[in-house]
Structure formats: structure tokens, C-alpha cells
Enzyme design. Structure first.
Site, PDB file in Angstrom:
ATOM      1  N   ASN A  52      12.277   8.793  53.014  1.00 62.12           N
ATOM      2  CA  ASN A  52      12.729   7.586  52.328  1.00 62.12           C
ATOM      3  C   ASN A  52      14.087   7.119  52.853  1.00 62.12           C
ATOM      4  O   ASN A  52      14.779   6.345  52.205  1.00 62.12           O
ATOM      5  CB  ASN A  52      12.800   7.785  50.816  1.00 62.12           C
ATOM      6  CG  ASN A  52      12.757   6.459  50.075  1.00 62.12           C
ATOM      7  OD1 ASN A  52      12.103   5.509  50.505  1.00 62.12           O
ATOM      8  ND2 ASN A  52      13.470   6.371  48.965  1.00 62.12           N
ATOM      9  N   ARG A  53      14.468   7.599  54.032  1.00 57.40           N
ATOM     10  CA  ARG A  53      15.623   7.073  54.764  1.00 57.40           C
ATOM     11  C   ARG A  53      15.236   6.774  56.214  1.00 57.40           C
ATOM     12  O   ARG A  53      16.110   6.537  57.041  1.00 57.40           O
ATOM     13  CB  ARG A  53      16.775   8.087  54.757  1.00 57.40           C
ATOM     14  CG  ARG A  53      17.299   8.480  53.385  1.00 57.40           C
ATOM     15  CD  ARG A  53      17.960   7.320  52.652  1.00 57.40           C
ATOM     16  NE  ARG A  53      18.594   7.769  51.422  1.00 57.40           N
ATOM     17  CZ  ARG A  53      17.957   7.899  50.251  1.00 57.40           C
ATOM     18  NH1 ARG A  53      16.664   7.616  50.169  1.00 57.40           N
ATOM     19  NH2 ARG A  53      18.598   8.305  49.166  1.00 57.40           N
ATOM     20  N   HIS A  85       9.365  12.679  48.040  1.00 51.70           N
ATOM     21  CA  HIS A  85      10.235  13.849  48.051  1.00 51.70           C
ATOM     22  C   HIS A  85       9.489  15.012  47.410  1.00 51.70           C
ATOM     23  O   HIS A  85       9.013  14.927  46.277  1.00 51.70           O
ATOM     24  CB  HIS A  85      11.544  13.545  47.322  1.00 51.70           C
ATOM     25  CG  HIS A  85      12.378  12.534  48.029  1.00 51.70           C
ATOM     26  ND1 HIS A  85      13.118  11.574  47.373  1.00 51.70           N
ATOM     27  CD2 HIS A  85      12.579  12.316  49.361  1.00 51.70           C
ATOM     28  CE1 HIS A  85      13.750  10.821  48.260  1.00 51.70           C
ATOM     29  NE2 HIS A  85      13.430  11.255  49.474  1.00 51.70           N
ATOM     30  N   ALA A  86       9.397  16.101  48.153  1.00 50.50           N
ATOM     31  CA  ALA A  86       8.449  17.173  47.840  1.00 50.50           C
ATOM     32  C   ALA A  86       8.650  17.796  46.470  1.00 50.50           C
ATOM     33  O   ALA A  86       7.689  18.150  45.786  1.00 50.50           O
ATOM     34  CB  ALA A  86       8.559  18.251  48.917  1.00 50.50           C
ATOM     35  N   ARG A  87       9.902  17.935  46.045  1.00 51.20           N
ATOM     36  CA  ARG A  87      10.197  18.665  44.814  1.00 51.20           C
ATOM     37  C   ARG A  87       9.895  17.881  43.553  1.00 51.20           C
ATOM     38  O   ARG A  87       9.986  18.413  42.446  1.00 51.20           O
ATOM     39  CB  ARG A  87      11.668  19.059  44.822  1.00 51.20           C
ATOM     40  CG  ARG A  87      12.594  17.856  44.849  1.00 51.20           C
ATOM     41  CD  ARG A  87      13.983  18.254  45.275  1.00 51.20           C
ATOM     42  NE  ARG A  87      14.860  17.096  45.364  1.00 51.20           N
ATOM     43  CZ  ARG A  87      16.036  17.132  45.971  1.00 51.20           C
ATOM     44  NH1 ARG A  87      16.435  18.249  46.537  1.00 51.20           N
ATOM     45  NH2 ARG A  87      16.798  16.070  46.017  1.00 51.20           N
ATOM     46  N   GLU A 144      12.032   5.840  39.051  1.00 52.42           N
ATOM     47  CA  GLU A 144      12.482   7.223  38.873  1.00 52.42           C
ATOM     48  C   GLU A 144      12.021   7.687  37.494  1.00 52.42           C
ATOM     49  O   GLU A 144      12.460   7.164  36.474  1.00 52.42           O
ATOM     50  CB  GLU A 144      14.006   7.308  38.981  1.00 52.42           C
ATOM     51  CG  GLU A 144      14.561   6.919  40.341  1.00 52.42           C
ATOM     52  CD  GLU A 144      14.486   8.048  41.349  1.00 52.42           C
ATOM     53  OE1 GLU A 144      14.024   9.141  40.975  1.00 52.42           O
ATOM     54  OE2 GLU A 144      14.909   7.847  42.499  1.00 52.42           O
ATOM     55  N   SER A 154      11.210  11.062  40.994  1.00 53.76           N
ATOM     56  CA  SER A 154      11.891  11.583  39.823  1.00 53.76           C
ATOM     57  C   SER A 154      13.244  12.100  40.312  1.00 53.76           C
ATOM     58  O   SER A 154      13.386  12.459  41.482  1.00 53.76           O
ATOM     59  CB  SER A 154      11.082  12.711  39.166  1.00 53.76           C
ATOM     60  OG  SER A 154      11.197  13.926  39.862  1.00 53.76           O
TER      61      SER A 154
END
Length: 440
Positions: free
Chosen positions: A256-257, A176-178, A391, A314
Site C-alpha cells: 500500500n506504498r 497488510h497481513a496482520r 479502517e 484495520s
């Protein structure tokens, strides 16, 4: 986990900033943690039209972004809240300072200034090239293919004595990019593996002598670049919506889905809406990033087997194991996974200056249902013996916009945890006959 923002590269004499040429759309926005308990769905409904972004957390919490023109309305709702960011735009600006003159890796020094700030994508690539070159005889540059926009999904393959071909440890980062803290975490672990091996550390040498490491720091490079140039809290890849989508402005699939396993198992686990942050795609593996990663997983599985898979994310301070798509489905390996996660968590808490605590357990039970996720797929199809989603910090003071001064403590804590985990992968440990746990 759901957020969005803007950045642009600006050079300074001693530093650089990644930020947008215009004022951030989040200037003056606030981030609150809302205690929702078992009323998460009801709170979501109350926040429609007020929150510009939100994401579910463990323990019935919601973290929400409230634009400045909606703050007064939000506060009249009377929800139980805690303020995380008084001005999200200001927090992003502070996060974005890059120490360009001191970034280069200093001979694997643990005080490497690289870990004092965040960095542009091209600098990350150069950093990895330099690291791999420092261990050239026992590593190679590898790839799982290319992203939608044509960027290489690169990785580094490390091995020890006797050459490659041993059971694999596979790390995925920046799905996830952020989630900017992920890349330096994976980088620090890789750096310490190489530094320890070259310096003669017996424990680290044992890791590389027993396992091949395949480390992919940016499995969503397009999204990461977009988070640095356009929207800081962008999550998905940058693939256009399907041709028949009603809204043609909603880009991106959640990679991730998009894995094959349990892709459509639970409507709560992902969304069929291209505008959703958890958009799963039209069919499994219709994101090019997933195609390449999945093909590589199957190749490694057949050639040498997968001992351990970790998908780094995260935030929330969680160590999650399969299954994510069903809260009450528990694999037979759950006992040893939980024991290993508990030991990791205990070691991190003991060594951390912040007493960082990780919650652990099956993903669907601890967090919320997730379908088409990497950890379920690489356990079931990839036959990974251990599989986790980690995470990273924090638990909820900063969220995705983790200040640069928190980078070093975070990466050092994760190396502590990985040393424990890698030391206890052997089945004999779980039979009570193996060596004592690594003492740090």
C-alpha cells in the site's frame, strides 16, 4: 500501523490453534497507547531502543509494543499511557483458536459459525470456492495474477440480471497481513450480497443488478500465510530486499506504498529503507502483487468503469478518502464523499451494540501522509467515482489482535454501512432529487 509475531497450526479434537512451535516472542510483552499530541516525532525518539514495534494513530496517539525486559524502563519515561494488552502473547494465543469442526458455510445463514473464529488461509480459499459455487450462474472465479511466492491473488466477480459488464464495485482486502479482521469482513459482505439476491431481497438485488462486484479478499496472501506460521503481526509482502540493500534480512514491500500515484511525493509518506514497515520499493509497481492489481484496475476502468473502490484495513475506525499524500489537497468530489461517509458512520453507530463510531475525511488530513497508496491511485488512474480506505475496529483496546468474539459484531456493522453506501451511489442523491436513504 506496525506489529510482529508467531504462530503454528496445531490440531485438537474440537478445535485448532494457529501458533508457533516455540513460546511466542511476545509472551510477557505489553501494548500501551501513548498520548503524544503534537509531539509524535519526539515521543518516537524517546522510544528508540525501548519499543519493539509501534504505529501512529489519529488524534496524536501512538500504540507501542514494549518487551517485558523494557517495561520498567518504559514506565520511568512518565508518558501519558493506557494499557491495551497486559500480555500480548496471551492475547495472541486466545485469538488463535480455530473452530475447525464448524467452519463450513451453512447455506448463507447469517449465524454461520465461520464468523466466530479466525481461520487458516487454505480454509479461506475453500470457503470462497464454496461461496462462488453457490452462485455459479452469476459469478466467476477471477485472478489478478500471482504473489511473489506464487500464490494466486484470487477474487470473485458477482453480477445480477442482464449479465456482467456494469460499473464496478471493487473491494481489496488483507493488504497488510496482520489485519486478520479484514478477511471475515469482506467475506460477510460477499455472503450477504449473494444471500440477499437469492432470497429475493429487493435492495440487495438492486445492488447486483446495478453494479458488478469484484471482491479480492487476500491481495497479500504470502504475508497473511506468514502471519499465521511465523510472525503474527507481519505487515508487508514476502519479497526479498534489493540486491544492493545493506541489510539482506529485511524482507517485504508495503504494497500500500507501492502504487504509482504520488509514489515519491512526500518523504513522510513511505520509507526507502527495506527494513521499514512502510518500505515503498525501489520503483513503483516493483511488487508483483501491485503489478497484477494495477493491470486489473486499468482493465476494469476501460471496460466498464469503477463506481466504488474500498481498500479494507484495520484498525482505528476510520473512513478515509483521497488524498493521502498531501494534507491540504482536496479533490472536487470531497463533498459527496464526506456526505456518504457521514451517513455510513451514522448508520453503523445507530445499529451497533457497541455504538461503534467512525471518524471520516481525507486520509492525509485525518491520519498522516501516505504515498503510493491504493485509494489515491485508483481514484486518479482508475477514475473511481468513490474511493475509500476503511479502517475497521477497534479504536484502541485490542488493535490488530482483535478477539474472536468481536468478529461477528464487526462484520455485521460493516454490512450495515455498505447497504447505506451502495444505496446512495447515484448522483441524483447528491443533487437532492434521488430516493430516500435506505432505512435499516
Amino acid at each position: 500501523m506496525r506489529f510482529l509475531l508467531s504462530f503454528l497450526l496445531v490440531s485438537l479434537a474440537a478445535a485448532a490453534t494457529i501458533r508457533s512451535p516455540n513460546a511466542s516472542p511476545h509472551d510477557g510483552s505489553r501494548v500501551y497507547r501513548v498520548k503524544a499530541g503534537r509531539q509524535v516525532a519526539a515521543v518516537h525518539k524517546r522510544l528508540d531502543g525501548i519499543a519493539s514495534d509501534y504505529w501512529d494513530q489519529a488524534h496524536g496517539n501512538l500504540d507501542v509494543v514494549i518487551p517485558r525486559d523494557k517495561i520498567e524502563v518504559f514506565e520511568t519515561l512518565g508518558l501519558s499511557t493506557r494499557l491495551l494488552h497486559a500480555d500480548l502473547g496471551e492475547s495472541i494465543a486466545k485469538e488463535s483458536v480455530v473452530k475447525r469442526k464448524t467452519w463450513k458455510r451453512q447455506a448463507n445463514d447469517t449465524n454461520d459459525p465461520w464468523f466466530d473464529s479466525y481461520h487458516p488461509y487454505d480454509d479461506h480459499v475453500e470457503w470462497w470456492r464454496e461461496l462462488q459455487g453457490s452462485f455459479a450462474n452469476q459469478s466467476n472465479w477471477t485472478t489478478s495474477g500471482t504473489s511473489y511466492e506464487g500464490r494466486e491473488i484470487f477474487g470473485v466477480h458477482l453480477w445480477g440480471a442482464g449479465g456482467p459488464g456494469k460499473p464496478a464495485v471493487l473491494y481489496h482486502g488483507t493488504v497488510h497481513a496482520r489485519e486478520w479482521i479484514v478477511a471475515p469482513t469482506v467475506e460477510y459482505v460477499a455472503q450477504q450480497l449473494i444471500h440477499g439476491y437469492k432470497s429475493g431481497n429487493n435492495i440487495t438485488q438492486a445492488f447486483l443488478n446495478n453494479y458488478d462486484f469484484y471482491i479480492f479478499p487476500f491481495v497479500n496472501p504470502d504475508g497473511f500465510v506468514y502471519s499465521q506460521t511465523n510472525e503474527r503481526l507481519w505487515r508487508k509482502n514476502r519479497q526479498p530486499p534489493p540486491a544492493n540493500a545493506v541489510n539482506q534480512t529485511c524482507f517485504g514491500r508495503d504494497i500500500n506504498r507501492n502504487w504509482e500515484t504520488a509514489w515519491d511525493a512526500d518523504p513522510r509518506g513511505a520509507s526507502p529503507n527495506p527494513c521499514s514497515q512502510t518500505y515503498k520499493g525501489v520503483v513503483p509497481r516493483d511488487a508483483p502483487e501491485n503489478v497484477g492489481l494495477d493491470n486489473l484496475v486499468r482493465k476494469i476502468r476501460d471496460a466498464q468503469g469503477i463506481k466504488l473502490f474500498i481498500d479494507w484495513h484495520s484498525y482505528s475506525q476510520l473512513i478515509l478518502s483521497p488524498f493521502g499524500y498531501k494534507e491540504t489537497l482536496y479533490p472536487p468530489e470531497l463533498g459527496k464523499w464526506t456526505k456518504a461517509a457521514a451517513l455510513m458512520s451514522e448508520a453503523i453507530r445507530a445499529e451497533s451494540t457497541n455504538a461503534t463510531t467512525f471518524t471520516f475525511g481525507p486520509s492525509g488530513a485525518v491520519l498522516y501522509p501516505t504515498t503510493g497508496s491504493s485509494v489515491d491511485h485508483i481514484y486518479t488512474v482508475g477514475r473511481a467515482e468513490f474511493a475509500y480506505t476503511i479502517e475497521l475496529p477497534d479504536y484502541g483496546d485490542f488493535g490488530f489482535v482483535l478477539p474472536p468474539e468481536r468478529i461477528r459484531p464487526t462484520v455485521e456493522e460493516q454490512w450495515v454501512g455498505q447497504q447505506v453506501l451502495l444505496s446512495i451511489l447515484d448522483e441524483e442523491f447528491f443533487d437532492g432529487e434521488g430516493p430516500a436513504i435506505l432505512t435499516l
